[in-house]
Write an enzyme that holds these catalytic residues in place. Structure first.
Site, PDB file in Angstrom:
ATOM      1  N   HIS A   1     -27.563  29.187 -31.915  1.00 27.58           N
ATOM      2  CA  HIS A   1     -26.709  28.330 -32.734  1.00 27.58           C
ATOM      3  C   HIS A   1     -26.962  26.879 -32.350  1.00 27.58           C
ATOM      4  O   HIS A   1     -27.153  26.027 -33.209  1.00 27.58           O
ATOM      5  CB  HIS A   1     -25.237  28.706 -32.528  1.00 27.58           C
ATOM      6  CG  HIS A   1     -24.288  27.892 -33.347  1.00 27.58           C
ATOM      7  ND1 HIS A   1     -22.933  28.168 -33.417  1.00 27.58           N
ATOM      8  CD2 HIS A   1     -24.466  26.788 -34.129  1.00 27.58           C
ATOM      9  CE1 HIS A   1     -22.349  27.292 -34.214  1.00 27.58           C
ATOM     10  NE2 HIS A   1     -23.258  26.438 -34.641  1.00 27.58           N
TER      11      HIS A   1
ATOM     12  N   GLU B   1     -27.614  20.650 -36.174  1.00 29.23           N
ATOM     13  CA  GLU B   1     -27.460  20.638 -34.716  1.00 29.23           C
ATOM     14  C   GLU B   1     -28.028  19.364 -34.113  1.00 29.23           C
ATOM     15  O   GLU B   1     -27.493  18.841 -33.132  1.00 29.23           O
ATOM     16  CB  GLU B   1     -28.119  21.877 -34.109  1.00 29.23           C
ATOM     17  CG  GLU B   1     -27.389  23.176 -34.413  1.00 29.23           C
ATOM     18  CD  GLU B   1     -25.968  23.176 -33.872  1.00 29.23           C
ATOM     19  OE1 GLU B   1     -25.793  23.005 -32.655  1.00 29.23           O
ATOM     20  OE2 GLU B   1     -25.025  23.340 -34.679  1.00 29.23           O
TER      21      GLU B   1
ATOM     22  N   HIS C   1     -25.172  17.404 -32.241  1.00 29.37           N
ATOM     23  CA  HIS C   1     -25.274  17.609 -30.792  1.00 29.37           C
ATOM     24  C   HIS C   1     -26.519  16.970 -30.180  1.00 29.37           C
ATOM     25  O   HIS C   1     -26.449  16.377 -29.100  1.00 29.37           O
ATOM     26  CB  HIS C   1     -25.258  19.110 -30.479  1.00 29.37           C
ATOM     27  CG  HIS C   1     -24.023  19.807 -30.942  1.00 29.37           C
ATOM     28  ND1 HIS C   1     -22.801  19.635 -30.323  1.00 29.37           N
ATOM     29  CD2 HIS C   1     -23.807  20.687 -31.966  1.00 29.37           C
ATOM     30  CE1 HIS C   1     -21.886  20.375 -30.942  1.00 29.37           C
ATOM     31  NE2 HIS C   1     -22.465  21.012 -31.941  1.00 29.37           N
TER      32      HIS C   1
END
Length: 220
Positions: A70, A112, A116
């Site tokens: 993920h 992502e 992040h």
């Protein structure tokens, strides 16, 4: 009155000293304490999405995914930074495609990075290299590498299987995430140099079900 004013000023200064850093400081690229590697049980995602997953390559019957990445998430000891650069630097398409074996969605790879990866302090190439290294660090227990049918498992037993397959991984370094009945993710805490490390806050958020369902892998 002067004494009261001085006292109030001292109190205000004490509050300032105890206040958390401003968002601009806590969400600065490279300013974090450790990583969380999140491994998603792909069959749960596809089952939960239902008909909305029909067009997603990850959920096609010809792509039998089990645990997939993920994300690799920079974390503070409490809380986490996100979207640390806006707009996020562009990710070249060849780099996106190179990640699809472990992150089987272009949309996921780009998301992502924006949410992040920009907080890692690395460029896109360096961040996704760290994602791959982190994934290679964690061994998925053989009994959970592929499921042909629905399986009931306790979060405690799943964690124990991961610890047995990964020497040095302790109970306070791993967390299991679930919805109301199904396994969603296994989250492993890693230091900035990608060694296993404790993460009390992440561990406290672990699934509290007695048993959870693991849907089978799609296709053959």
């Amino acid at each position: 009155m002067r004494g009261v004013a001085v006292g109030m000023a001292a109190l205000a200064w004490a509050v300032v000293l105890q206040a958390p850093p401003a968002a601009a400081e806590t969400d600065a690229p490279g300013r974090f304490d450790f990583y969380v590697l999140s491994l998603s049980w792909s069959p749960t995602y596809c089952e939960a999405q239902g008909t909305k997953a029909a067009g997603e390559p990850q959920c096609a019957l010809t792509r039998p995914y089990a645990f997939v990445v993920h994300g690799l998430w920079p974390q503070h000891e409490q809380g986490y930074p996100e979207f640390c650069r806006s707009p996020a630097p562009y990710v070249p398409n060849p780099l996106v495609k190179s990640m699809l074996d472990i992150m089987p969605s272009k949309r996921l790879v780009i998301h992502e990075w924006k949410k992040h990866g920009t907080c890692s302090g690395l460029d896109a190439e360096g961040y996704f290299a760290a994602v791959r290294t982190a994934r290679e660090k964690v061994v998925v227990p053989p009994e959970f590498a592929h499921l042909d049918d629905y399986r009931m498992v306790s979060p405690v037993d799943l964690e124990a299987a991961f610890r047995a397959a990964n020497p040095g991984l302790q109970p306070d370094m791993i967390s299991v995430d679930c919805d109301k009945r199904r396994l969603r993710e296994v989250r492993v805490c890693l230091s900035r140099d990608l060694s296993f490390r404790a993460c009390p806050e992440v561990d406290r958020r672990s699934c509290n079900l007695q048993k959870m369902v693991m849907p089978p892998v799609r296709g053959n």
